[in-house]
Design a protein around this motif. Structure first.
Motif, mmCIF file in Angstrom:
data_model
loop_
_atom_site.group_PDB
_atom_site.id
_atom_site.type_symbol
_atom_site.label_atom_id
_atom_site.label_comp_id
_atom_site.label_asym_id
_atom_site.label_seq_id
_atom_site.Cartn_x
_atom_site.Cartn_y
_atom_site.Cartn_z
ATOM 1 N N VAL A 1 -4.894 5.529 -4.244
ATOM 2 C CA VAL A 1 -4.263 4.244 -3.948
ATOM 3 C C VAL A 1 -5.304 3.137 -3.986
ATOM 4 O O VAL A 1 -5.101 2.085 -4.595
ATOM 5 C CB VAL A 1 -3.548 4.290 -2.575
ATOM 6 C CG1 VAL A 1 -3.141 2.900 -2.119
ATOM 7 C CG2 VAL A 1 -2.336 5.203 -2.639
ATOM 8 N N GLU B 1 3.154 10.488 -2.533
ATOM 9 C CA GLU B 1 3.801 11.110 -1.370
ATOM 10 C C GLU B 1 4.848 12.099 -1.847
ATOM 11 O O GLU B 1 4.952 13.217 -1.333
ATOM 12 C CB GLU B 1 4.461 10.043 -0.487
ATOM 13 C CG GLU B 1 3.479 9.156 0.256
ATOM 14 C CD GLU B 1 4.152 8.234 1.270
ATOM 15 O OE1 GLU B 1 5.394 8.165 1.298
ATOM 16 O OE2 GLU B 1 3.427 7.578 2.037
ATOM 17 N N ASN B 2 5.631 11.679 -2.850
ATOM 18 C CA ASN B 2 6.681 12.553 -3.374
ATOM 19 C C ASN B 2 6.129 13.840 -3.959
ATOM 20 O O ASN B 2 6.775 14.880 -3.905
ATOM 21 C CB ASN B 2 7.488 11.829 -4.447
ATOM 22 C CG ASN B 2 8.349 10.737 -3.868
ATOM 23 O OD1 ASN B 2 8.725 10.795 -2.706
ATOM 24 N ND2 ASN B 2 8.632 9.727 -4.663
ATOM 25 N N GLU C 1 0.815 -1.201 0.000
ATOM 26 C CA GLU C 1 0.000 0.000 0.000
ATOM 27 C C GLU C 1 0.859 1.267 0.000
ATOM 28 O O GLU C 1 0.632 2.203 -0.766
ATOM 29 C CB GLU C 1 -0.857 -0.058 1.250
ATOM 30 C CG GLU C 1 -1.838 1.033 1.405
ATOM 31 C CD GLU C 1 -2.625 0.826 2.674
ATOM 32 O OE1 GLU C 1 -3.700 0.230 2.587
ATOM 33 O OE2 GLU C 1 -2.155 1.249 3.745
ATOM 34 N N ARG C 2 1.866 1.268 0.853
ATOM 35 C CA ARG C 2 2.714 2.453 0.929
ATOM 36 C C ARG C 2 3.565 2.613 -0.315
ATOM 37 O O ARG C 2 3.904 3.718 -0.713
ATOM 38 C CB ARG C 2 3.597 2.399 2.181
ATOM 39 C CG ARG C 2 2.762 2.530 3.436
ATOM 40 C CD ARG C 2 3.487 3.249 4.520
ATOM 41 N NE ARG C 2 4.038 4.505 4.090
ATOM 42 C CZ ARG C 2 5.091 5.075 4.656
ATOM 43 N NH1 ARG C 2 5.712 4.475 5.626
ATOM 44 N NH2 ARG C 2 5.522 6.235 4.236
ATOM 45 N N ASP C 3 3.915 1.491 -0.925
ATOM 46 C CA ASP C 3 4.693 1.612 -2.151
ATOM 47 C C ASP C 3 3.862 2.215 -3.276
ATOM 48 O O ASP C 3 4.343 3.025 -4.055
ATOM 49 C CB ASP C 3 5.246 0.263 -2.597
ATOM 50 C CG ASP C 3 6.204 0.470 -3.741
ATOM 51 O OD1 ASP C 3 7.327 0.913 -3.474
ATOM 52 O OD2 ASP C 3 5.802 0.272 -4.896
ATOM 53 N N ILE C 4 2.598 1.811 -3.329
ATOM 54 C CA ILE C 4 1.725 2.364 -4.365
ATOM 55 C C ILE C 4 1.601 3.878 -4.175
ATOM 56 O O ILE C 4 1.501 4.642 -5.125
ATOM 57 C CB ILE C 4 0.347 1.668 -4.331
ATOM 58 C CG1 ILE C 4 0.515 0.192 -4.680
ATOM 59 C CG2 ILE C 4 -0.626 2.331 -5.296
ATOM 60 C CD1 ILE C 4 -0.721 -0.635 -4.505
ATOM 61 N N ALA C 5 1.657 4.302 -2.908
ATOM 62 C CA ALA C 5 1.522 5.726 -2.607
ATOM 63 C C ALA C 5 2.820 6.503 -2.819
ATOM 64 O O ALA C 5 2.814 7.737 -2.781
ATOM 65 C CB ALA C 5 1.049 5.905 -1.167
ATOM 66 N N PHE C 6 3.918 5.773 -3.063
ATOM 67 C CA PHE C 6 5.243 6.407 -3.096
ATOM 68 C C PHE C 6 5.306 7.667 -3.975
ATOM 69 O O PHE C 6 5.737 8.727 -3.532
ATOM 70 C CB PHE C 6 6.286 5.382 -3.562
ATOM 71 C CG PHE C 6 7.689 5.902 -3.617
ATOM 72 C CD1 PHE C 6 8.419 6.086 -2.459
ATOM 73 C CD2 PHE C 6 8.292 6.202 -4.833
ATOM 74 C CE1 PHE C 6 9.724 6.554 -2.501
ATOM 75 C CE2 PHE C 6 9.596 6.674 -4.890
ATOM 76 C CZ PHE C 6 10.309 6.847 -3.723
ATOM 77 N N GLY C 7 4.838 7.542 -5.210
ATOM 78 C CA GLY C 7 4.901 8.677 -6.132
ATOM 79 C C GLY C 7 4.036 9.839 -5.658
ATOM 80 O O GLY C 7 4.412 11.007 -5.769
ATOM 81 N N GLY D 1 1.528 1.201 -8.640
ATOM 82 C CA GLY D 1 2.247 2.420 -8.265
ATOM 83 C C GLY D 1 2.299 3.409 -9.422
ATOM 84 O O GLY D 1 2.248 4.621 -9.230
ATOM 85 N N MET E 1 -4.846 11.023 -1.758
ATOM 86 C CA MET E 1 -3.903 9.927 -1.961
ATOM 87 C C MET E 1 -4.557 8.584 -1.660
ATOM 88 O O MET E 1 -4.449 7.639 -2.424
ATOM 89 C CB MET E 1 -2.700 10.157 -1.036
ATOM 90 C CG MET E 1 -1.620 9.137 -1.172
ATOM 91 S SD MET E 1 0.007 9.776 -0.758
ATOM 92 C CE MET E 1 -0.245 10.642 0.762
ATOM 93 N N ARG E 2 -5.286 8.548 -0.535
ATOM 94 C CA ARG E 2 -5.995 7.337 -0.137
ATOM 95 C C ARG E 2 -6.924 6.882 -1.262
ATOM 96 O O ARG E 2 -6.969 5.724 -1.652
ATOM 97 C CB ARG E 2 -6.791 7.659 1.134
ATOM 98 C CG ARG E 2 -7.547 6.547 1.763
ATOM 99 C CD ARG E 2 -6.660 5.724 2.657
ATOM 100 N NE ARG E 2 -6.329 4.479 2.005
ATOM 101 C CZ ARG E 2 -5.424 3.623 2.441
ATOM 102 N NH1 ARG E 2 -4.731 3.876 3.507
ATOM 103 N NH2 ARG E 2 -5.189 2.527 1.807
#
Ligand SMILES: Nc1ncnc2c1ncn2[C@@H]1O[C@H](COP(=O)(O)OP(=O)(O)OP(=O)(O)O)[C@@H](O)[C@H]1O
Ligand SMILES: [Mg+2]
Lengths: 248, 279
Positions: free
Chosen positions: B123, B110-111, B102-108, B155, B119-120
């Motif tokens: 994702v 977040e950046n 989940e957090r990896d999908i959000a990586f871009g 992602g 974001m939620r």
């Protein structure tokens, strides 16, 4: 290696302790560490270790912590011997030896119950630079990947007749070269690909990156943190004023 | 046109010859384009030039123009490009950074500093599109190669790019998983209307979903047309493109005066036509 992976690498668990805010877990770990440092008598260290074991049991990681303790014993014995040789003081030597165990175990408690994900968030909350946090994340993230790489390379080289465990130490060290070179080459290629993927996903694009998961201390976290501080102060106070004279 | 490449040339520093040579290509929106060619012919280099890694990250001799959605890649920042072009690299392992899916999908996101609620939503949408809800809390090392591939694509999708480029996306997958992946791409085109440019050697998997096939050789574009035109023509063989066995059979049968070469059939269809002819 076994020692490291047993005592310092997270494996998933789901006790109440695991679910605490990672900052609180870190606090508990630091406070027990500090208590072990200020303890002046073996039985005080004993109390600290007993406390850690009780917490470990509550966190369902008692066996892992106990194993860390057993494995630390070797180092601890070494510390004892060296100290004794220099000081000829049985009491202080054993104090150092026991203190070492207590310190390792208190650190281990934090790492064993904290996911790398939480670790990353703690680092972010302490406002470490993003690049530093990301370097840490990548390092931890790719440890298992590189281990697998190493195993595969070893197999490949063995199948070509490389004998890893023959000969004297020098010979064995030289035998590692055909393992290390491909491993390093792999790592370099990998880091190039990582850099491309980071760029493509806007790494460093914003001055203020956001975070998917929100992190807020719950009431239970605050209560536990407060309790930890109170216990620490009580311990410190009693070590220096109450119990110490009695023990003398 | 979502993608316009006009006379692109690129040479890596100290390389004896150009990796991409006078290359031009126009891709309209929502097309699925397959890019094929022998190893080392410059496919990955072309993809880098489309998402901006060339010239923003790689130095070298660059001339010509690449435009995505009308704006020049050279003049855009990586921040803008990351949102316009999604790049799925060959090895999914090296594009998964975080400890949970989940957090990896959000990586871009977040950046980019996308607000948490938005974001939620994105994702969850990406997770839904790829059907990986059960993996959301997993760590990367708990995933199979096919699952990693999906996570990496999620992602990319979470950034909502108009153009998605994929570099040999099935090279690490077993045949069944590879086929599923191709179906997934076809569905995504329908669901999100994105345009796909896919570098691929296993053409048999892609002929069904591809609208167009481009073949490269030594940095140049040598063939460009519908999959049937390219695969049934006489030239593709010479450029190191692996012609699917069915297309070969169909071509031989066509020489015998069987069905037309207007489109590519799959194995069952060819067999059925042959049966009919027999009677
Ligand atoms: N980073 C680089 N630096 C210098 N030269 C490179 C670099 N990457 C690729 N090349 C060279 O550029 C040419 C094209 O390479 P490219 O990777 O684009 O080919 P490709 O079609 O993707 O091949 P493959 O099918 O093997 O992936 C090759 O001659 C290659 O050696
Ligand atoms: Mg390539």
């Amino acid at each position: 290696m076994m020692w490291l992976s047993g005592g310092f690498i997270f494996r998933s668990g789901n006790s109440r302790f695991h679910r605490l805010d990672p900052r609180v877990k870190l606090l508990i770990s630091i406070l027990t560490f500090a208590t072990a440092l200020i303890a002046r008598y073996i039985y005080e260290i004993g109390l600290v270790v007993a406390f850690i074991l009780v917490v470990a049991a509550a966190a369902t990681v008692l066996t892992r912590i106990a194993r860390t303790m057993a494995l630390t014993a070797t180092f601890s014995a070494f510390i004892f011997v060296v100290n004794f040789l220099f000081t000829r003081n049985l009491e202080s030597s054993s104090l150092y030896a026991f203190r070492f165990v207590a310190i390792v175990v208190s650190t281990s408690l934090f790492f064993v119950t904290t996911t790398p994900d939480e670790l990353e968030r703690v680092m972010k909350m302490f406002r470490l630079p993003r690049d530093v946090v990301f370097a840490f994340v990548t390092a931890v993230r790719f440890v298992p990947v590189m281990m697998l790489d190493a195993l595969q390379i070893m197999d490949a080289q063995k199948s070509r007749g490389l004998e890893l465990d023959k000969g004297n130490i020098l010979r064995r060290a030289r035998n590692m070269i055909p393992i290390l070179i491909p491993l390093v080459v792999n790592a370099v290629v990998r880091s190039g690909e990582l850099a491309e993927a980071m760029e493509s996903r806007a790494y460093g694009a914003s001055e203020r990156p956001t975070s998917l998961v929100e992190y807020r201390a719950k009431r239970v976290d605050k209560v536990v943190a407060l309790a930890a501080v109170v216990v620490f102060l009580l311990a410190a106070y009693s070590f220096y004023s109450l119990l110490a004279p009695i023990a003398l | 046109m979502i993608l316009e490449i006009d006379g692109l040339n690129f040479r890596y520093p100290d390389a004896p010859k150009k990796a991409v040579d006078s290359f031009s290509l126009q891709v309209p929106e929502s097309e699925i384009v397959v890019l094929a060619g022998a190893s080392g012919c410059g496919k990955s280099t072309l993809l880098r030039a489309i998402n901006g890694l060339i010239p923003h990250m790689y130095a070298g001799d660059y001339s010509g123009d690449v435009r995505v959605g009308g704006s020049s890649v050279k003049a855009s920042s990586m921040r803008e490009l990351a949102q316009r072009v999604g790049f799925l690299f060959q090895n999914p392992e090296n594009q998964i950074f975080m400890f949970t899916v989940e957090r990896d999908i959000a990586f871009g996101l977040e950046n980019l500093g996308v607000p948490r609620q938005e974001m939620r939503r994105r994702v969850d949408e990406a997770i839904g599109l790829l059907g990986i809800g059960s993996l959301a809390q997993r760590a990367p090392y708990e995933l199979s190669d096919g699952q990693k591939q999906r996570v990496a694509l999620a992602g990319v999708l979470a950034m909502r790019p108009k153009l998605i480029i994929l570099d040999e996306p099935t090279s690490l997958l077993d045949p069944k998983t590879a086929l599923d992946f191709v179906d997934l791409v076809a569905n995504l085109r329908k669901d999100v209307g994105a345009t796909f440019l896919i570098v691929e050697h296993r053409l048999d998997l892609l002929v069904k979903v591809a609208d167009r096939m481009v073949v490269m050789s030594s940095g140049r574009k040598v063939l460009d047309g519908s999959p049937s035109e390219v695969l049934m023509g006489d030239e593709a063989d010479g450029f190191g493109v692996s012609i699917p066995a069915v297309s070969r059979v169909q071509k031989l049968l066509a020489k015998d005066g069987l069905a037309g070469v207007d489109r590519l059939y799959d194995a069952e269809e060819v067999a059925a036509i042959r049966q009919r002819e027999r009677r």
